[in-house]
Design an enzyme around this catalytic site. Structure first.
Site, PDB file in Angstrom:
ATOM      1  N   SER A 142     -59.726 -46.205  36.606  1.00 25.73           N
ATOM      2  CA  SER A 142     -59.140 -47.355  35.908  1.00 25.73           C
ATOM      3  C   SER A 142     -60.203 -48.437  35.816  1.00 25.73           C
ATOM      4  CB  SER A 142     -57.938 -47.890  36.697  1.00 25.73           C
ATOM      5  OG  SER A 142     -57.530 -49.156  36.193  1.00 25.73           O
ATOM      6  N   TYR A 155     -54.007 -50.254  44.680  1.00 23.01           N
ATOM      7  CA  TYR A 155     -54.352 -49.605  43.404  1.00 23.01           C
ATOM      8  C   TYR A 155     -55.847 -49.763  43.110  1.00 23.01           C
ATOM      9  CZ  TYR A 155     -53.929 -48.296  38.461  1.00 23.01           C
ATOM     10  OH  TYR A 155     -54.061 -47.677  37.235  1.00 23.01           O
TER      11      TYR A 155
HETATM   12  N1  LIG Z   1     -51.249 -47.350  31.640  1.00 19.29           N
HETATM   13  C1  LIG Z   1     -52.367 -47.991  31.921  1.00 19.29           C
HETATM   14  O1  LIG Z   1     -52.623 -49.104  31.470  1.00 19.29           O
HETATM   15  C2  LIG Z   1     -53.390 -47.337  32.830  1.00 19.29           C
HETATM   16  C3  LIG Z   1     -54.637 -47.965  32.948  1.00 19.29           C
HETATM   17  C4  LIG Z   1     -55.595 -47.385  33.776  1.00 19.29           C
HETATM   18  C5  LIG Z   1     -55.324 -46.225  34.466  1.00 19.29           C
HETATM   19  N2  LIG Z   1     -54.076 -45.650  34.321  1.00 19.29           N
HETATM   20  C6  LIG Z   1     -53.842 -44.430  35.098  1.00 19.29           C
HETATM   21  O2  LIG Z   1     -53.439 -43.391  34.224  1.00 19.29           O
HETATM   22  C7  LIG Z   1     -52.599 -42.482  34.922  1.00 19.29           C
HETATM   23  C8  LIG Z   1     -51.317 -42.261  34.137  1.00 19.29           C
HETATM   24  O3  LIG Z   1     -50.717 -43.530  33.945  1.00 19.29           O
HETATM   25  P1  LIG Z   1     -49.513 -43.760  32.931  1.00 19.29           P
HETATM   26  O4  LIG Z   1     -49.655 -45.161  32.433  1.00 19.29           O
HETATM   27  O5  LIG Z   1     -49.410 -42.638  31.981  1.00 19.29           O
HETATM   28  O6  LIG Z   1     -48.287 -43.744  33.989  1.00 19.29           O
HETATM   29  P2  LIG Z   1     -46.801 -43.166  33.849  1.00 19.29           P
HETATM   30  O7  LIG Z   1     -46.065 -43.759  35.014  1.00 19.29           O
HETATM   31  O8  LIG Z   1     -46.262 -43.390  32.488  1.00 19.29           O
HETATM   32  O9  LIG Z   1     -46.988 -41.591  34.057  1.00 19.29           O
HETATM   33  C9  LIG Z   1     -47.431 -41.074  35.293  1.00 19.29           C
HETATM   34  C10 LIG Z   1     -46.828 -39.692  35.482  1.00 19.29           C
HETATM   35  O10 LIG Z   1     -47.323 -39.191  36.738  1.00 19.29           O
HETATM   36  C11 LIG Z   1     -46.242 -38.623  37.462  1.00 19.29           C
HETATM   37  N3  LIG Z   1     -46.484 -38.707  38.897  1.00 19.29           N
HETATM   38  C12 LIG Z   1     -46.492 -39.832  39.660  1.00 19.29           C
HETATM   39  N4  LIG Z   1     -46.662 -39.518  40.950  1.00 19.29           N
HETATM   40  C13 LIG Z   1     -46.781 -38.169  41.006  1.00 19.29           C
HETATM   41  C14 LIG Z   1     -46.954 -37.247  42.063  1.00 19.29           C
HETATM   42  N5  LIG Z   1     -47.030 -37.669  43.339  1.00 19.29           N
HETATM   43  N6  LIG Z   1     -47.042 -35.929  41.780  1.00 19.29           N
HETATM   44  C15 LIG Z   1     -46.941 -35.483  40.493  1.00 19.29           C
HETATM   45  N7  LIG Z   1     -46.755 -36.327  39.444  1.00 19.29           N
HETATM   46  C16 LIG Z   1     -46.669 -37.649  39.705  1.00 19.29           C
HETATM   47  C17 LIG Z   1     -45.033 -39.475  37.055  1.00 19.29           C
HETATM   48  O11 LIG Z   1     -43.798 -38.797  37.294  1.00 19.29           O
HETATM   49  C18 LIG Z   1     -45.303 -39.734  35.576  1.00 19.29           C
HETATM   50  O12 LIG Z   1     -44.704 -38.773  34.735  1.00 19.29           O
HETATM   51  C19 LIG Z   1     -52.395 -43.078  36.320  1.00 19.29           C
HETATM   52  O13 LIG Z   1     -53.317 -42.497  37.229  1.00 19.29           O
HETATM   53  C20 LIG Z   1     -52.737 -44.544  36.106  1.00 19.29           C
HETATM   54  O14 LIG Z   1     -53.175 -45.173  37.292  1.00 19.29           O
HETATM   55  C21 LIG Z   1     -53.116 -46.165  33.527  1.00 19.29           C
END
Ligand SMILES: NC(=O)c1ccc[n+]([C@@H]2O[C@H](COP(=O)([O-])OP(=O)(O)OC[C@H]3O[C@@H](n4cnc5c(N)ncnc54)[C@H](O)[C@@H]3O)[C@@H](O)[C@H]2O)c1
Length: 251
Positions: A142, A155
């Site tokens: 991230s 985080y």
């Molecule tokens: N959305 C953003 O702005 C952003 C920015 C930087 C990084 N990220 C990273 O991208 C990744 C995805 O984020 P997102 O925004 O799509 O989130 P989201 O919450 O929409 O999706 C995350 C998915 O991961 C699954 N998950 C969570 N914990 C889990 C576990 N222990 N085992 C298996 N599955 C699990 C959830 O059920 C969900 O379906 C994350 O690692 C997040 O930190 C997101």
């Protein structure tokens, strides 16, 4: 012919958000997939939608459990006949001010965002080494792994950890033909950012921090994962590629 034609890949956290977009992009590029998520219904919906486009197998479970990580890699090898790509996407974010940051929030965040990346990465890499035909691992970091953001101590620390874990894996696995990179998105429009109880004023104001004045789309992040997982990125390893609409470029 797709950029990932015939490649055998695992994508974690594929039930929604960026993980689902990565799974869609990978299938569109010709990959054969195993997808996983903690939430079975969510995962089943993703897998059902993607099966129209290609080969997709699903295994629901929690990546913080070592037994599930082992089962996931074994399942991929059994269903796909081997493993060429691992995408460690699953992650969570818990917002609590540092002075009130609970140990529970710290432990849960580190378990999903960092320890699972280590454990699945190690299991996948061992499989790839045994196959002796290289591979690619792309981890989800991230922009918060590069600069800190208030209220996100666990985080931020977990994502900074992913960046250095990625570099360490990259240098140790380079001579086995396994590339390891990570992607560092900024503000991407998903349930995590838009529907997780964040203050609406904070969400609306966030766009002012981004030179492009918009949130990123999950598909834009998925494009980067596909590139880094593909042979087009054959000389890139140990890198954290930021995708943030210019946010980290401006003071
Ligand atoms: N959305 C953003 O702005 C952003 C920015 C930087 C990084 N990220 C990273 O991208 C990744 C995805 O984020 P997102 O925004 O799509 O989130 P989201 O919450 O929409 O999706 C995350 C998915 O991961 C699954 N998950 C969570 N914990 C889990 C576990 N222990 N085992 C298996 N599955 C699990 C959830 O059920 C969900 O379906 C994350 O690692 C997040 O930190 C997101």
């Amino acid at each position: 012919m797709g950029r990932l034609e015939g490649k055998r890949a695992i994508v974690t956290g594929a039930g929604r958000g960026i993980g689902r977009a990565i799974a869609e992009k990978f299938v569109g590029e010709g990959a054969r997939l195993v997808v996983c998520d903690l939430v079975p219904d969510r995962l089943a919906a993703t897998a059902a939608a993607l099966r129209a486009q290609g080969e997709v197998h699903e295994l629901a479970g929690n990546v913080t459990e070592g037994a599930f990580c082992r089962a996931l890699v074994d399942f991929a090898v059994e269903r796909l006949g081997g493993l060429d790509i691992l995408v460690n996407n699953a992650g969570i974010a818990i917002v609590e001010p540092f002075l009130d940051h609970s140990l529970d929030a710290w432990n849960r965040t580190l378990a999903v965002n960092l320890t699972a990346v280590f454990q699945l990465g190690q299991l996948a890499a061992r499989t790839m080494v045994a196959q002796n035909r290289g591979g690619a691992i792309v981890n989800m970091a991230s922009s918060n792994g590069h600069v800190g953001e208030r209220g996100l101590a666990a985080y931020n620390a977990s994502k900074a950890g992913v960046i250095l874990l990625t570099k360490t894996m990259a240098i140790e696995l380079a001579d086995r033909g396994i590339r390891v990179n990570c992607v560092s998105p900024g503000w991407i429009a998903t349930d995590l950012t838009l529907n997780s109880g964040l203050d609406p004023a904070f969400v609306a104001g966030y766009l002012d921090k981004i030179p492009m004045r918009r949130a990123g789309k999950p598909e834009e992040v998925a494009n980067l994962f596909a590139f880094l997982a593909s042979d087009e990125a054959s000389f890139i390893t140990g890198e954290s590629v930021v995708i943030d609409g210019g946010q980290l470029s401006e003071e």
